[in-house]
Design an enzyme around this catalytic site. Structure first.
Site, mmCIF file in Angstrom:
data_model
loop_
_atom_site.group_PDB
_atom_site.id
_atom_site.type_symbol
_atom_site.label_atom_id
_atom_site.label_comp_id
_atom_site.label_asym_id
_atom_site.label_seq_id
_atom_site.Cartn_x
_atom_site.Cartn_y
_atom_site.Cartn_z
ATOM 1 N N ARG A 102 49.658 38.308 43.004
ATOM 2 C CA ARG A 102 49.834 39.209 44.159
ATOM 3 C C ARG A 102 49.674 40.625 43.655
ATOM 4 N NH1 ARG A 102 54.465 39.229 48.770
ATOM 5 N NH2 ARG A 102 53.076 37.544 49.412
ATOM 6 N N HIS A 129 45.179 37.263 52.441
ATOM 7 C CA HIS A 129 46.358 36.450 52.114
ATOM 8 C C HIS A 129 46.042 34.982 52.458
ATOM 9 C CE1 HIS A 129 50.345 35.479 51.089
ATOM 10 N NE2 HIS A 129 51.035 36.091 52.023
ATOM 11 N N GLN A 132 48.853 32.160 52.892
ATOM 12 C CA GLN A 132 49.613 32.293 54.128
ATOM 13 C C GLN A 132 48.859 31.652 55.293
ATOM 14 O OE1 GLN A 132 52.746 33.859 54.851
ATOM 15 N NE2 GLN A 132 52.358 32.734 56.740
ATOM 16 N N ASP A 217 52.300 40.612 62.551
ATOM 17 C CA ASP A 217 52.615 40.926 61.154
ATOM 18 C C ASP A 217 53.236 42.321 61.164
ATOM 19 O OD1 ASP A 217 52.615 41.190 58.374
ATOM 20 O OD2 ASP A 217 50.457 41.570 58.213
ATOM 21 N N CYS A 257 54.045 35.867 59.651
ATOM 22 C CA CYS A 257 54.036 35.502 58.226
ATOM 23 C C CYS A 257 55.378 35.802 57.567
ATOM 24 C CB CYS A 257 52.914 36.232 57.517
ATOM 25 S SG CYS A 257 52.965 38.019 57.765
ATOM 26 N N ARG A 285 54.420 26.916 53.642
ATOM 27 C CA ARG A 285 53.848 27.565 52.455
ATOM 28 C C ARG A 285 53.998 26.656 51.241
ATOM 29 N NH1 ARG A 285 53.542 33.107 52.195
ATOM 30 N NH2 ARG A 285 52.383 32.624 50.304
HETATM 31 N N1 CP Z 1 54.701 35.832 53.972
HETATM 32 C C1 CP Z 1 54.833 36.199 52.679
HETATM 33 O O1 CP Z 1 53.886 36.215 51.902
HETATM 34 O O2 CP Z 1 56.123 36.514 52.346
HETATM 35 P P1 CP Z 1 56.626 37.187 50.997
HETATM 36 O O3 CP Z 1 56.106 38.596 50.988
HETATM 37 O O4 CP Z 1 58.115 37.118 51.078
HETATM 38 O O5 CP Z 1 56.072 36.406 49.843
HETATM 39 N N1 NVA Z 2 50.645 42.517 55.745
HETATM 40 C C1 NVA Z 2 51.868 42.272 55.037
HETATM 41 C C2 NVA Z 2 52.031 40.816 54.747
HETATM 42 C C3 NVA Z 2 53.321 40.453 54.074
HETATM 43 C C4 NVA Z 2 53.409 39.009 53.756
HETATM 44 C C5 NVA Z 2 51.873 43.084 53.740
HETATM 45 O O1 NVA Z 2 50.833 43.119 53.079
HETATM 46 O O2 NVA Z 2 52.896 43.681 53.416
#
Ligand code: CP
Ligand code: NVA
Length: 302
Positions: A102, A129, A132, A217, A257, A285
């Site tokens: 990430r 993502h 997700q 989101d 998400c 997930r």
């Molecule tokens: N939805 C998601 O990716 O959550 P986190 O940021 O908690 O991993």
């Molecule tokens: N769009 C959000 C998704 C979090 C899972 C972010 O990138 O923070």
């Protein structure tokens, strides 16, 4: 999907069907079916941003597949002090058997995957993502028995979630409408790539008509905190609340998400209602990512 999962462009429809069949088995027979596909293997989980679901579901998932998950805080790695992505990929390929990452830049993970000799899975970048959205599609399939549904994404149409959902519409043929203000309209190139499955619409009420699923989101994604005030004011008319949901199909379901911010992108009257399936979505997930890991490690063992 052979070695890497960097965006949903890496998976085709027959692989998706295979993935979801495996996901179902892993979910139904959790604790007995997994096998030991990651036995003796160490998977590095590199995080440059916060996470609850992704980190925990990957740590648990790798463990349940017989492997050893290694959490690596990117800010404590030498990459945070200027070591190149390519050098990092070369070194980690000699210790680890796979990388889940990430980070901010999609280009960085593309470079990591290009140089690494081990699988690389995108656990979120500013642009995409995929893990997700695979869980979201599986959740829709579970609830509706088909992916032939109308999904409406309301909010920041340029977010990593919106980008990946658009690719998911192209992958599955699902009808997707993205409702957003012009300032946060979907990326034109992705819209064109995913035509005719995706439409963009400025009016959220018009967009959600006949929607089977309404998805939102956060308005301020990780890395965009400096834009908070502007985003909150521009996106305010796009809150998903009971009034908006009343224009959708009668048994419409709500997806997010997570993490959610009640009073911003979603109102409590939706988030905490029977329409909300967000915790089933979050649970999936784990099951979907275990299937992703299983498929990739089976592929490369062949
Ligand atoms: N939805 C998601 O990716 O959550 P986190 O940021 O908690 O991993
Ligand atoms: N769009 C959000 C998704 C979090 C899972 C972010 O990138 O923070």
């Amino acid at each position: 999907m052979y070695k890497d999962l960097l965006t949903l462009r890496d998976i085709n429809r027959s692989e998706l069907d295979e993935l979801f069949e495996l996901t179902g088995k892993l979910k139904r027979e959790r604790g007995t079916f997994e096998g030991n596909v990651l036995k003796g293997k160490s998977i590095g989980l590199i995080f440059a941003k916060s996470s609850t679901r992704t980190r925990v579901s990957f740590e648990v998932g790798v463990h349940e597949l017989g492997g050893n998950p290694l959490y690596l805080d990117q800010s404590r790695m030498q990459i945070g002090r200027g070591e190149t992505v390519a050098d990092t990929a070369n070194v980690l390929s000699r210790y680890l058997h796979g990388i889940v990452i990430r980070t901010f830049s999609q280009q960085d993970i593309e470079e990591l995957a290009r140089v690494a000799t081990i699988p690389v899975i995108n656990a979120l970048t500013d642009e995409y993502h995929p893990c997700q959205i695979l869980a979201d599609l599986y959740t829709i399939l579970e609830k509706s028995g088909t992916l032939n549904v109308k999904t409406v994404f309301v909010g920041d149409g340029a977010s990593n979630i919106a980008n990946s959902l658009m690719l998911a519409a192209k992958l599955t043929g699902m009808q997707l409408v993205v409702a957003s203000p012009r300032e946060y309209a979907p990326c034109q190139a992705i819209l064109e790539e995913c035509a005719p499955y995706v439409q963009w619409c400025e009016d959220p009420v018009e967009a959600v008509k006949n929607a089977d699923y309404v998805y939102t989101d956060v308005w301020v994604s990780m890395g965009f905190e400096e834009e908070r005030a502007k985003r909150l004011s521009t996106l305010a008319p796009y809150q998903v609340n009971a009034a908006l949901m009343s224009h959708a199909a009668k048994d419409v379901k709500f997806l997010h998400c997570l993490p959610a911010h009640r009073g911003e992108e979603v109102a409590a009257d939706v988030m905490d209602s029977d329409m909300s399936i967000v915790f089933d979505e979050a649970e999936n997930r784990l099951h979907v990512q275990k299937a992703v890991l299983s498929m990739i490690f089976r592929n490369i063992a062949k």
